[in-house]
Design a protein around this motif. Structure first.
Motif, PDB file in Angstrom:
ATOM      1  N   LYS A 100       0.818  -1.280  -0.035  1.00  0.00           N
ATOM      2  CA  LYS A 100       0.056  -0.004   0.017  1.00  0.00           C
ATOM      3  C   LYS A 100       0.935   1.321  -0.017  1.00  0.00           C
ATOM      4  CE  LYS A 100      -3.797   2.374   2.522  1.00  0.00           C
ATOM      5  NZ  LYS A 100      -4.526   2.305   3.747  1.00  0.00           N
ATOM      6  N   ASP A 101       0.667   1.995  -1.167  1.00  0.00           N
ATOM      7  CA  ASP A 101       1.428   3.139  -1.333  1.00  0.00           C
ATOM      8  C   ASP A 101       1.173   4.226   0.101  1.00  0.00           C
ATOM      9  OD1 ASP A 101       2.612   5.740  -1.837  1.00  0.00           O
ATOM     10  OD2 ASP A 101       2.865   5.078  -3.904  1.00  0.00           O
ATOM     11  N   PRO A 102       2.170   4.687   1.010  1.00  0.00           N
ATOM     12  CA  PRO A 102       1.602   5.480   1.948  1.00  0.00           C
ATOM     13  C   PRO A 102       1.342   6.869   1.480  1.00  0.00           C
ATOM     14  CG  PRO A 102       4.103   5.295   1.900  1.00  0.00           C
ATOM     15  CD  PRO A 102       3.340   4.322   0.877  1.00  0.00           C
ATOM     16  N   ARG A 103       1.508   7.275   0.273  1.00  0.00           N
ATOM     17  CA  ARG A 103       1.304   8.491  -0.203  1.00  0.00           C
ATOM     18  C   ARG A 103      -0.009   8.635  -0.843  1.00  0.00           C
ATOM     19  NH1 ARG A 103       6.231   9.499  -3.958  1.00  0.00           N
ATOM     20  NH2 ARG A 103       5.601   7.286  -4.399  1.00  0.00           N
ATOM     21  N   THR A 104      -0.402   7.807  -1.801  1.00  0.00           N
ATOM     22  CA  THR A 104      -1.748   7.743  -2.590  1.00  0.00           C
ATOM     23  C   THR A 104      -2.588   6.662  -1.864  1.00  0.00           C
ATOM     24  OG1 THR A 104      -0.608   5.821  -3.957  1.00  0.00           O
ATOM     25  CG2 THR A 104      -0.182   8.081  -4.617  1.00  0.00           C
ATOM     26  N   GLY A 105      -1.995   5.806  -1.075  1.00  0.00           N
ATOM     27  CA  GLY A 105      -3.221   4.551  -0.465  1.00  0.00           C
ATOM     28  C   GLY A 105      -3.535   3.445  -1.581  1.00  0.00           C
TER      29      GLY A 105
END
Length: 230
Positions: A15-20
């Motif tokens: 899960k990309d922490p910036r985009t979700g």
């Protein structure tokens, strides 16, 4: 389709922490299953420590590099095995010869790092009682600790070591083709739901043979393709 996934175990789930946004082999597989069933995916975030209670309470399927274990089988069904592998070390390339056996890692002063919860921690506790075990909360940054010299070695699943070594030039997988033990990965399903188990197993049998799984894995394993279990 409610999918429990940790989002911290590349190449299977991230899960990309910036985009979700989610990505990974099993993320692509979940999307394929949902598309074939004509439903949408609802991601349910979890951790390795809380995977089983979260799954039994909130999810239709658990995906993301989940190892089949007796403890988990007491609480859920698994699909047919997806991958066959085992635990193997990863360390600095200059230290491969120092940590290629359990005995070498199970020594005072050797710092074995492991994510909290899951089978990696259980393996370390069982096999490295003489060493020092470092429990790390963030599986996305755990390998940086080895590169920085704050840990010596980690013993995860062979598939993860191959991917990590391909993205971190300083790190090398230690004999990933000859792991310390035997394990298989699969997808978690609710215990007792035989109809759903048959549906997912049927889809998985097709996906392993029609190129769906190979296509999902290809972006992550360009140099050493993953071979699904028969």
């Amino acid at each position: 389709m409610r999918v429990c996934t940790t989002g911290d175990y590349r190449p299977f789930t991230y899960k990309d922490p910036r985009t979700g946004a989610y990505s990974g082999i099993d993320v692509t597989m979940a999307q394929d299953l949902a598309a074939r069933l004509g439903v949408k995916v609802e991601w349910v975030p979890t951790t390795w420590k809380t995977l089983m209670p979260d799954f039994t309470a909130r999810c239709d399927i658990g995906m993301g590099g989940i190892s089949i274990s007796t403890d988990r089988l007491h609480q859920a069904f698994f699909t047919e095995p997806l991958l066959t592998e085992g635990k193997t070390p990863i360390t600095l390339c200059s230290k491969v010869a120092d940590y290629d056996t359990v005995a070498e890692i199970n020594k005072p002063g050797v710092r074995s790092i492991t994510p909290i919860g899951g089978t990696n921690e259980k393996f370390a506790v069982k096999h490295y009682p003489q060493g020092r075990i470092i429990r790390w909360k963030d599986n996305n940054t755990i390998f940086d600790e080895i590169i920085a010299g704050r840990a010596d070695v980690m013993t995860p699943d062979a598939s993860e070591t191959v991917w990590v070594a391909s993205t971190h030039p300083q790190l090398c997988a230690v004999h990933p083709d000859k792991p310390f033990d035997f394990s298989q990965k699969g997808y978690l399903l609710p215990q007792g739901d035989v109809v759903w188990e048959e549906v997912v197993d049927g889809w998985l049998a097709i996906a392993k043979r029609d190129g769906t799984y190979t296509k999902a894995a290809q972006p992550w394993f360009k140099d050493k393709p993953l071979t699904p279990a028969p």
